[in-house]
Design an enzyme around this catalytic site. Structure first.
Site, PDB file in Angstrom:
ATOM      1  N   CYS A  95       3.498 -55.625   0.151  1.00  0.00           N
ATOM      2  CA  CYS A  95       4.473 -55.752   1.237  1.00  0.00           C
ATOM      3  C   CYS A  95       3.821 -55.384   2.574  1.00  0.00           C
ATOM      4  O   CYS A  95       2.923 -56.078   3.024  1.00  0.00           O
ATOM      5  CB  CYS A  95       5.716 -54.908   0.943  1.00  0.00           C
ATOM      6  SG  CYS A  95       7.120 -55.316   2.001  1.00  0.00           S
ATOM      7  N   HIS A 233       7.354 -56.712  -4.685  1.00  0.00           N
ATOM      8  CA  HIS A 233       7.073 -55.336  -5.100  1.00  0.00           C
ATOM      9  C   HIS A 233       6.972 -55.195  -6.615  1.00  0.00           C
ATOM     10  O   HIS A 233       7.970 -54.897  -7.282  1.00  0.00           O
ATOM     11  CB  HIS A 233       8.194 -54.419  -4.605  1.00  0.00           C
ATOM     12  CG  HIS A 233       8.168 -54.155  -3.146  1.00  0.00           C
ATOM     13  ND1 HIS A 233       7.465 -53.118  -2.591  1.00  0.00           N
ATOM     14  CD2 HIS A 233       8.758 -54.806  -2.115  1.00  0.00           C
ATOM     15  CE1 HIS A 233       7.632 -53.123  -1.270  1.00  0.00           C
ATOM     16  NE2 HIS A 233       8.408 -54.151  -0.954  1.00  0.00           N
ATOM     17  N   GLU A 235       5.702 -52.770  -8.229  1.00  0.00           N
ATOM     18  CA  GLU A 235       5.964 -51.382  -8.633  1.00  0.00           C
ATOM     19  C   GLU A 235       7.462 -51.129  -8.781  1.00  0.00           C
ATOM     20  O   GLU A 235       7.858 -50.173  -9.440  1.00  0.00           O
ATOM     21  CB  GLU A 235       5.336 -50.411  -7.619  1.00  0.00           C
ATOM     22  CG  GLU A 235       6.122 -50.140  -6.336  1.00  0.00           C
ATOM     23  CD  GLU A 235       6.115 -51.290  -5.332  1.00  0.00           C
ATOM     24  OE1 GLU A 235       5.514 -52.345  -5.621  1.00  0.00           O
ATOM     25  OE2 GLU A 235       6.721 -51.132  -4.239  1.00  0.00           O
TER      26      GLU A 235
END
Lengths: 282, 1006
Positions: A95, A233, A235
């Site tokens: 990001c 994202h 994660e």
């Protein structure tokens, strides 16, 4: 000895805690390091095996997302970053971190075989919608990409959370060059397409492509495949309980550890890099 | 210093667009139905520094212009160049007024000094220019400029078509703040008559009433006080301006909650009750919580700190706080709301020895966004308030990296007069710090050094606390408005949490209302004294007078006490994070709040007088039930058509456009998100987070709000808000035995006066709300751990006066044992059995349907029975049983039944799952078809259960009110019958369109 990961933070980076956590969940040793500790020489970047530049709003995205932090790194950490890349150590930008790597010129970087030259070749600009949005997207990975982070990955769902995620390059030839080298590692895909056949250059409609990126690009790597960045994202789906539809599957039986059967698709990406480093070190 | 102008514009060409311009075009179309044609934009930077323009020009692509997507020029207006080859019909430049926070300018300055490190005093101001191509010729440019800027904080220059044609472009100059005149500390003579005392208060914007002025007057008549002051070399018998301002801040309604602390003579004309209540707060909020604290071990810190703290597990505690920022948001929706959210984040950071904010909640009350009536002077249209407030909260929350996990938006005409902007934050901290200290207890001692950390002090934000205690008028000061700076705050937050873990902090609080006066003043109570030197406080601009420095509410500041031996380590950490930290005071045990400016003492106030000297208000309250026309439904009716109309109501319609722009899952912990279901657009009932990575232990965050019920009875309004918060949380698997609440009251002025002739009634509403709050919270074993009130939510005077409906926001945070065992509102699978938990009663009073029909049907009112919670003890047992079925994994679908009743709740469940349902409402309660289909009776939750868990579910719910409604079906329609009579047969697709259309307001994407 397992991989040591530096997770950059400071100046508005804000996904540092979870980025540290996902590396730890796959067995790495991770540490949050303030940008200025590298700049001052207080902490030595070369002591780490992996560098992660997490998401966030460094300097409030003013003057273009990632630009001001990119400048700090480009001017104050130049030698350290150059050596890190030349040493063949993986870097990921997620990001805002991706925006930083693009604006420092580390992504997509020069032609294969050349050292990093810190020349910006692409950019991430305002979403066509004009809005910052948090929404889940379907991603598909190029199986031929040299990217060490995405080996073996085909398709994944995870959130995008950005206002400036539209990847652009000045010319068609620029994009063709990256495509030919399979550096267009990950693209937005239509979930109704069969897995493995979701990659297309034809722009997808909103919100399948949340930002109007050229060729539906969600993330790219450098020519070595070690430096990788993406807007979505991974994660944020380290565990399946973070998936918006997890209540549509059965609840777990009371036994078993937390991630037993509940590991999210995103964790593999971080495991890939840690295993790459561990194999190299042994 | 010379000013260099830099202008940047997006490149034109294949795949490149001017998105900022596109957004202006779409929003004007969405809000005003006006197509202004193509809009192009230019970002301008005015560099005030010593670096020559040619050097700046050389580096333009290193800083200002992205070489791939933008082009720029120095000291040239781009409108005059070939990049704008055709002539626009209008050009409008918008920049900030002098002294207003310019965040892009700040960031640009930082980036500039990275490139030109020798130009240390450089400063950059920004503006934006809009060029319009294809503008309708009849478009009023003054109006157009008005939609693009807020005159309170911004300036605009307009070039008309003919000016554009002759090259007379708008050219904003660098905004130089006016010189501030330093005023030496004055004394104010209080030996005067009452009228003069009152005028001193009014003229000085002190918001002190006569009794308070008398108390201050008496203090300066005290011989001991006079002797002490004489010994200090001060004027013995009159306050300094610093002292008077400091007392006004500390004693403000905003800081001291004088109405909640008042002695109330309450008369109930319905029952004949005549009684005296000594403090609503102590009686109905504090006492119940303290009683509950006797029974549980997890209430760690209640009421006295910046937020309430509960133990979450053996290693972690969590805390929560909610605030309102109504008046600033009315004046500048964007800046006011942003300041609200980053302000409440600081309350969390200032809790105990410092907690980390991990989740935000936002609840807004606005006028209808499609309002077509007239607007009083100086009030923005509700759609503009919505856009501005939303943008402020979005930027504040997103840039701080804190997910917005829960919230609501409520609409009512009366909020045109004053929007309500509630911002809440949840924090987490280790139970014990590495040095062994419990993190929820502050540990200051005399001799500690007090630092001001973060932003600097400026003229902005002077009199915010006292201003919010006054009603909004045309003369409301612009200095009461500020714009938050999330990045300065984020740097500070990173630094403070490192300092905490290193054991460097002995005491911490935020600088909000009342500035240093409040923050140091409150902390000085711990050690019984402090000594401040205002000359040491770093300023944004020179020339601030001592009293201004003391009370300014400039943002992004924390006040932190450090042991002398830790100063060096603390300052090193601040330098690393590029955070300004200045020692400005020392804690003492002298009993005195002692303020110097250099060597001169400018305030010398006994701590006891400062904090406890304010006289108790004595107020009158009288209850007479309000009268309304009863709800009388039409005889000819199509419930299916009504359902589509209801789904379009702003209070019910999907808020997805707005909520999706909040980051709701940063930190990778949000397990139940604001959006659920197959298309991720169904409504989430409550937020659930699993904040420890790798651990599914959860925390629920929910809220309840039902302001319109106060039209009938504010007590019922309060009960409904609490029940809704609990109900929402039960849907996702709350452990009802570990939950805590926050009460945030927003009221119209309830003090009887010439301008508030109905003050007794409004105060009686407050009494009733508090009594119900106590009754329900005690029954639910739900302690209130923190709260806030905002008591002057009115606009104007006389017949034009607009008072908000009395509004209680009840926020809840509680334990959720395992986020993998939770439930969401979307129907999951064909064949799942649908049940109603709870009973429907004939309670149509103040319902959403009643409000809707009142607008279109003759003789229909909102009166009648309002939803009541008659047996909360029994209700809690039902909630506990239902929650267990969720925690056991038996129930994966649950949805709260509130506005619009059963019909709307079922529609939302179909929308979330894109599945149909066949439902019979016969036997769901005592009411008629209106009560059962549309009524909003409390305590009801709809669940759907898979075949494999049906028997276990029924066994677990034995003894609780439960009705089979029907089942989830393949056919894509919601069919609702009452016995054999079909009431509703609506395609899911039409319901989706109706529900998602109203508040889209994007004007599309293309």
């Amino acid at each position: 000895m397992t991989a040591k990961v530096a997770v950059l933070f400071g100046f508005g980076i804000n996904c540092d805690h979870e980025t540290k956590a996902v590396f730890e969940l796959v067995g790495a040793e991770a540490e949050r390091v303030h940008v200025n500790r590298f700049v001052s020489g207080d902490t030595d970047l070369s002591a780490f095996d992996i560098l992660a530049v997490p998401g966030g709003f460094s300097f409030g995205d003013h003057l273009g997302s990632g630009r001001l932090l990119g400048n700090r790194m480009r001017f104050a950490m130049r030698e350290a970053l150059q050596r890190f890349v030349e040493d063949g150590k993986p870097i990921i930008g997620i990001c805002n971190g991706f925006q930083v790597l693009v604006k420092t010129g580390l992504l997509p970087g020069p032609e294969s075989g050349s050292p990093p030259d810190f020349i910006q070749r692409g950019s991430l600009t305002l979403n066509d919608s004009g809005r910052y949005e948090d929404r889940w997207v379907t991603l598909e990975f190029d199986p031929k990409s040299p990217c060490i982070w995405t080996k073996g990955m085909t398709r994944m769902e995870c959130p995008v959370r950005h206002g400036e995620g539209k990847y652009v390059m000045p010319t068609v030839e620029d994009l063709d060059r990256l495509a030919a080298n399979h550096q267009l590692t990950v693209r937005y895909a239509d979930p109704s397409s069969p897995p493995g056949e979701g990659i297309t250059d034809t722009p997808l409609t909103y919100p399948l492509s949340p930002n109007g990126s050229m060729r539906n690009i969600a993330g790219i790597c450098d020519s070595s495949g070690l430096v990788f960045g993406l807007m979505p994202h991974p994660e944020a789906i380290y565990a399946r309980w973070l998936h918006p539809n997890h209540t549509s599957t059965a609840a777990p039986s009371p036994s078993g550890t937390a991630l037993d059967g509940w590991e999210g698709e995103g964790l593999q990406l971080f495991r890939n890099a840690v295993e790459y480093v561990n194999a190299r070190k042994s | 210093m010379p000013i260099t102008r830099v202008e940047i514009t997006p490149l034109q060409g294949d795949g490149m667009r001017d998105v900022r311009g596109d957004v202006v075009r779409r929003q004007l179309k969405a809000d005003h139905g006006l197509d202004v044609g193509e809009v192009r934009t230019i970002c301008g930077y005015l560099v005030n520094g010593t670096t020559p323009a040619d050097q700046i020009a050389e580096r333009i692509e290193d800083l200002f212009a992205d070489p791939i997507i933008e082009s720029g020029a120095t000291n040239t207006l781009l409108l005059s160049t070939e990049r704008f080859s055709s002539t626009p019909e209008a050009a409008i430049s918008v920049g900030f007024k002098p002294g207003v926070t310019d965040n892009p300018g700040k960031a640009a300055t930082d980036g500039f000094i990275t490139l030109f490190p020798e130009d240390t005093s450089a400063n950059i101001s920004t503006y934006i220019t809009y060029a319009f191509y294809g503008l309708p010729t009849d478009c009023d440019l003054g109006w157009l400029a008005g939609t693009l800027h807020n005159g309170l904080i911004e300036r605009a220059l307009v070039a008309t078509a003919s000016e554009c044609a002759s090259g007379q472009w708008p050219e904003l100059n660098y905004p130089t703040p006016p010189e501030q005149v330093f005023i030496e500390p004055q004394t104010i003579n209080l030996e005067c008559d009452d009228a003069t005392l009152e005028s001193i208060s009014t003229q000085g914007l002190l918001a002190l009433n006569l009794a308070e002025m008398h108390a201050i007057q008496a203090h300066y008549r005290d011989e001991t006080v006079r002797a002490q002051r004489a010994a200090m070399g001060m004027v013995p018998d009159a306050p300094t301006d610093v002292e008077l301002e400091c007392l006004a801040q500390t004693w403000s309604e905003h800081c001291k909650h004088k109405i909640f602390a008042s002695k109330i003579h309450h008369v109930d004309h319905e029952t004949g009750e005549d009684t005296v209540i000594d403090s609503l707060f102590k009686t109905h909020i504090m006492k119940p919580t303290h009683d509950m604290q006797e029974d549980v071990d997890w209430l760690l810190s209640v009421f006295h700190d910046n937020s309430g703290v509960i133990a979450w597990d053996d290693r972690w505690s969590v805390c929560m706080k909610a605030e309102t920022h109504n008046s600033p948001s009315a004046l500048d929706p964007y800046g006011g709301a942003m300041t609200g959210i980053v302000g409440v984040n600081r309350d969390i950071l200032g809790t105990g020895l410092g907690a980390r904010p991990i989740a935000n909640t936002d609840v807004f009350c606005f006028g209808p966004p499609n309002w077509e009536g007239t607007l009083p002077d100086n009030l923005f249209h509700p759609s503009r308030v919505l856009r501005g407030v939303h943008a402020g909260v979005r930027v504040g929350g997103n840039e701080s990296g804190i997910p917005t996990v829960n919230g609501a938006i409520v609409f009512d005409d009366r909020y045109i007069g004053k929007p309500l902007v509630y911002c809440g934050t949840v924090g987490i901290m280790p139970r014990h710090l590495p040095d062994g200290r419990p993190s929820h207890i502050k540990t200051p001692v005399a001799g500690d050094i007090v630092y001001m950390v973060g932003g600097r002090v400026g003229y902005d934000g002077i009199h915010g606390a006292t201003f919010s205690s006054l009603e909004l008028t045309e003369e409301s000061p612009s200095s009461a408005v500020q714009i938050g700076d999330p990045i300065t705050q984020k740097k500070m937050l990173d630094m403070v949490l490192e300092a905490r873990d290193a054991g460097l902090i002995s005491c911490i609080t935020d600088n909000g209302a009342g500035g240093l006066s409040s923050s140091i003043g409150e902390m000085a109570e711990y050690t019984n004294g402090c000594e401040i030197d205002l000359a040491k406080v770093p300023l944004k601009q020179a020339g601030l007078s001592p009293w201004e420095i003391l009370v300014s509410e400039s943002q992004e500041r924390m006040t932190i006490a450090v042991r002398p031996q830790d100063q060096a380590a603390f300052e090193r950490l601040a330098a690393l994070h590029e955070v300004e930290a200045t020692a400005v005071a020392t804690f003492t045990s002298t009993g005195v709040f002692h303020v110097r400016y250099g060597e001169t003492t400018v305030a010398h106030l006994p701590i006891e007088f400062l904090h406890d000297g304010v006289p108790q208000l004595e107020l009158e309250s009288a209850w007479t039930p309000p009268q309304h026309d009863p709800f009388s439904p039409p005889t000819q009716v199509d419930h299916g058509h009504l359902l589509l109309r209801m789904l379009q109501r702003p209070n019910i319609a999907s808020k997805e456009t707005w909520v999706r722009q909040y980051d709701h899952e940063v930190i990778a912990q949000t397990a139940i998100k604001p959006f659920v279901g197959v298309q991720r657009d169904g409504p989430g009932d409550a937020g659930v987070i699993a904040p420890i990575h790798g651990d599914p232990h959860g925390l629920v965050i929910s809220c309840g709000i039902a302001p319109r019920y106060a039209d009938i009875d504010a007590g019922a309004m309060a009960a409904a808000a609490i029940d809704e918060a609990v109900r929402n949380a039960v849907c996702v698997g709350l452990d009802v035995d570990k939950m805590a609440g926050l009460d945030n009251f927003c009221w119209p002025d309830p003090i009887e006066s010439e301008k508030t002739p109905d003050g007794r009634f409004k105060l009686a509403q407050l009494v009733r709300a508090n009594r119900e709050l106590e009754r329900v919270c005690r029954a639910y074993r739900l302690p209130c751990v923190s709260g806030k009130d905002s008591m002057k939510n009115d606009y104007g005077k006389g017949p034009d006066k607009i008072s908000i409906p009395p509004t209680l926001l009840f926020s809840l945070f509680g334990d959720q044992p395992d986020v993998r065992r939770s439930a969401t509102s979307d129907f999951k699978q064909v064949g799942d059995r649908i049940y109603l938990v709870g009973r429907s009663k004939q309670e149509m009073g103040a319902s959403e349907l009643a409000f809707m029909l009142k607008e279109t049907e003759a003789n229909s009112g909102i009166g009648g029975a309002v939803p009541r919670l008659l047996d909360p003890e029994q209700q809690l047992k039902t909630y506990r049983a239902l929650s267990h079925t969720v925690q056991q994994g038996l129930v994966r679908t649950a949805h709260d039944c509130s506005e619009g009743g059963l019909a709307v709740a079922l529609a939302e469940m179909c929308i979330g799952g894109r599945l149909g349902a066949q439902v019979d409402i016969d036997g769901t309660g005592d009411g008629d078809v209106w009560g059962r289909l549309w009524g909003e009776s409390l305590g009801r939750i709809i669940v759907a259960v898979g075949e494999e868990h049906n028997a276990a579910f029924l066994a677990a719910m034995k003894g609780h009110p439960l009705t089979v409604l029907g089942e989830v079906v393949e056919a894509p329609n919601l069919v609702i019958t009452d016995g054999d009579e079909v009431l509703v047969d609506s395609p899911v697709g039409s319901m989706v369109d109706a529900w998602k259309g109203t508040l889209d307001m994007t004007g599309g994407v293309a």
